[in-house]
Design an enzyme around this catalytic site. Structure first.
Site, PDB file in Angstrom:
ATOM      1  N   PHE A   1      -0.158  13.057   4.472  1.00  0.00           N
ATOM      2  CA  PHE A   1      -1.544  12.860   4.896  1.00  0.00           C
ATOM      3  C   PHE A   1      -2.547  13.687   4.102  1.00  0.00           C
ATOM      4  CE2 PHE A   1      -2.420  16.795   7.142  1.00  0.00           C
ATOM      5  CZ  PHE A   1      -1.146  17.268   7.435  1.00  0.00           C
TER       6      PHE A   1
ATOM      7  N   SER B   1      -3.092  16.413   0.293  1.00  0.00           N
ATOM      8  CA  SER B   1      -2.521  17.068  -0.889  1.00  0.00           C
ATOM      9  C   SER B   1      -3.325  18.317  -1.187  1.00  0.00           C
ATOM     10  CB  SER B   1      -2.627  16.193  -2.131  1.00  0.00           C
ATOM     11  OG  SER B   1      -2.202  14.910  -1.860  1.00  0.00           O
ATOM     12  N   GLY B   2      -2.652  19.319  -1.710  1.00  0.00           N
ATOM     13  CA  GLY B   2      -3.333  20.498  -2.231  1.00  0.00           C
ATOM     14  C   GLY B   2      -3.233  20.454  -3.741  1.00  0.00           C
TER      15      GLY B   2
ATOM     16  N   HIS C   1      -1.176  21.944  -5.688  1.00  0.00           N
ATOM     17  CA  HIS C   1       0.208  21.845  -6.158  1.00  0.00           C
ATOM     18  C   HIS C   1       1.145  21.429  -5.039  1.00  0.00           C
ATOM     19  CE1 HIS C   1      -1.184  23.796  -9.772  1.00  0.00           C
ATOM     20  NE2 HIS C   1      -1.773  24.675  -9.013  1.00  0.00           N
ATOM     21  N   SER C   2       0.611  20.833  -3.998  1.00  0.00           N
ATOM     22  CA  SER C   2       1.478  20.516  -2.856  1.00  0.00           C
ATOM     23  C   SER C   2       1.124  19.178  -2.238  1.00  0.00           C
ATOM     24  CB  SER C   2       1.338  21.613  -1.805  1.00  0.00           C
ATOM     25  OG  SER C   2      -0.002  21.646  -1.369  1.00  0.00           O
TER      26      SER C   2
ATOM     27  N   ILE D   1       1.294  17.303   1.630  1.00  0.00           N
ATOM     28  CA  ILE D   1       1.467  17.698   3.024  1.00  0.00           C
ATOM     29  C   ILE D   1       1.827  16.473   3.869  1.00  0.00           C
ATOM     30  CG2 ILE D   1       0.349  18.809   5.015  1.00  0.00           C
ATOM     31  CD1 ILE D   1      -1.002  19.825   1.841  1.00  0.00           C
TER      32      ILE D   1
ATOM     33  N   ASP E   1      -9.125  33.402  -0.019  1.00  0.00           N
ATOM     34  CA  ASP E   1      -9.497  32.014  -0.332  1.00  0.00           C
ATOM     35  C   ASP E   1     -10.077  31.344   0.907  1.00  0.00           C
ATOM     36  OD1 ASP E   1      -9.819  29.804  -1.941  1.00  0.00           O
ATOM     37  OD2 ASP E   1      -7.732  29.152  -1.852  1.00  0.00           O
TER      38      ASP E   1
END
Ligand code: ATP
Length: 371
Positions: free
Chosen positions: A70, A72-73, A75-76, A78, A190
């Site tokens: 659902f 995205s980051g 580099h990830s 989710i 952050d």
């Protein structure tokens, strides 16, 4: 979402499965299955914050059920899922073979995020559930927050439309979470609306501890930085930084709550970084912003970190404002955080004859905004 929509890793999928019924698409399923060979056998351990403490955090992968991706980051990816029948978010990161530096930075950040999250328990901090490390795949399982990120929520609002009551509630949630984090000796580094997640009841939780660190290890985050639009000038300049970098970012988030806009939207992130660190630029104060909140924002984004308040003080100020606002909805119209300084008795004495002689004029002089 029904539990049977989710599949444990390694479970075979029916090829005729409907793509739009909340289950995994074939492509998504293949990806998860391709990860499963790394994840199933995992049983990692990670060093805890105490030198000699090795905390067990390893997920029991037979209890993990994947749903749809659902978000995205950088580099990830989710995914939604269930772990031991609890609804969870599963953040999957894969180390790129072709970039060993990035691969090593991702591992460092995974390890750091898990070792910090593991110890945190607070209603305004995302709850860690379990993790799994089997290079090149890492996964962090946390509670799932159905409201999505604060940024997504603000994107759906009209500019300047959030009512003050909601602004105060959300700001207090964030300040409570950050006060707890700092009390544990952790810098987030952050803090931004993308990393603030909303629960069903509009409760905010602070998330994404990928570049967080312990206060006494606050060197520059290797391989990654925070996000320029929210970053304190001393962090942009790569100077030694303290907890106060989070207070700066909080001020920018408060500005987002009051405007629903993206900070420095007319600049690239690099231009924003240059303007903030070299020209002392800040987002424009909203015209109708109560003076009390403008003052809090200005103090929190001061270029001198020592002039920024601690979160403990911010919580206390916001609590005071919320209580007063609840009792008297016109509180912010009357409240002046800069009350006029009492005149010294000497000056007062000198003024008496002039007041007596010019009592009509005195009123207009006192009301002059330039005084
Ligand atoms: N537990 C969760 N519940 C709901 N949504 C989540 C959860 N965790 C992450 N998300 C969503 O996924 C997005 C990215 O998550 P996160 O910031 O943790 O990933 P990341 O790879 O560290 O991202 P980046 O490095 O780009 O900041 C969030 O902005 C949010 O929308």
């Amino acid at each position: 979402m029904r539990l049977e929509c989710f599949r444990p890793i390694g479970h075979k999928q029916n090829q005729n499965q409907n793509k739009h019924d909340g289950r995994l698409s074939l492509g998504e399923f293949r990806k998860v299955v391709s990860w499963s060979k790394f994840l199933v056998s995992s049983g990692g351990k990670i060093k805890g914050r105490e030198e000699d403490e090795e905390a067990e955090w390893s997920a029991d992968m037979s209890q993990l059920f994947f749903g749809r991706k659902f978000a995205s980051g950088r580099h990830s990816q989710i995914y939604r899922g269930f772990y031991k029948k609890i609804e969870v978010a599963i953040k999957m990161t894969i180390q790129p073979e072709e970039d060993p530096n990035l691969a090593s930075a991702l591992e460092t950040h995974f390890t750091s995020e898990v070792s910090l999250l593991l110890h945190l328990r607070h209603p305004n901090i995302i709850t860690f559930v379990a993790a799994c490390k089997k290079a090149p795949v890492f996964c962090i399982i946390t509670e799932y927050l159905s409201g999505g990120s604060l940024r997504n929520y603000l994107n759906l609002q009209e500019p300047y439309s959030l009512c003050l009551e909601l602004v105060l509630k959300l700001a207090l949630d964030i300040a409570h979470g950050m006060n707890y984090l700092h009390s544990q000796g952790i810098l987030h580094r952050d803090l931004k609306s993308d990393n603030l997640l909303l629960g069903e009841d509009m409760q905010i939780k602070v998330a994404d501890f990928g570049i967080s660190c312990l206060e006494n290890h606050s060197g520059s985050p290797k391989g990654f930085t925070g996000t320029y639009r929210w970053m304190a000038p001393e962090m942009i300049n790569e100077k030694q930084h303290t907890k106060k970098v989070d207070v700066y970012s909080f001020a920018i988030v408060l500005w987002e709550l009051l405007t629903a806009l993206t900070p420095f939207h007319d600049m690239t992130p690099l231009q924003a970084a240059f303007a903030v660190s070299q020209k002392n630029a800040r987002p424009p104060l909203p015209a109708n912003c109560p003076m009390a909140l403008s003052q809090l924002m200005t103090q929190c984004w001061s270029s001198n970190p020592n002039k920024r308040p601690h979160f403990e003080e911010i919580v206390s100020i916001l609590n005071q404002y919320s209580d007063s606002f609840r009792q008297d909805p016109s509180f912010f119209t009357h409240h002046n955080p800069f009350p006029p300084k009492p005149r010294s008795p000497h000056l007062f004495h000198l003024c008496i004859p002039c007041i007596c002689r010019n009592s009509g004029r005195r009123k207009s002089v006192a009301a002059s905004p330039n005084r």
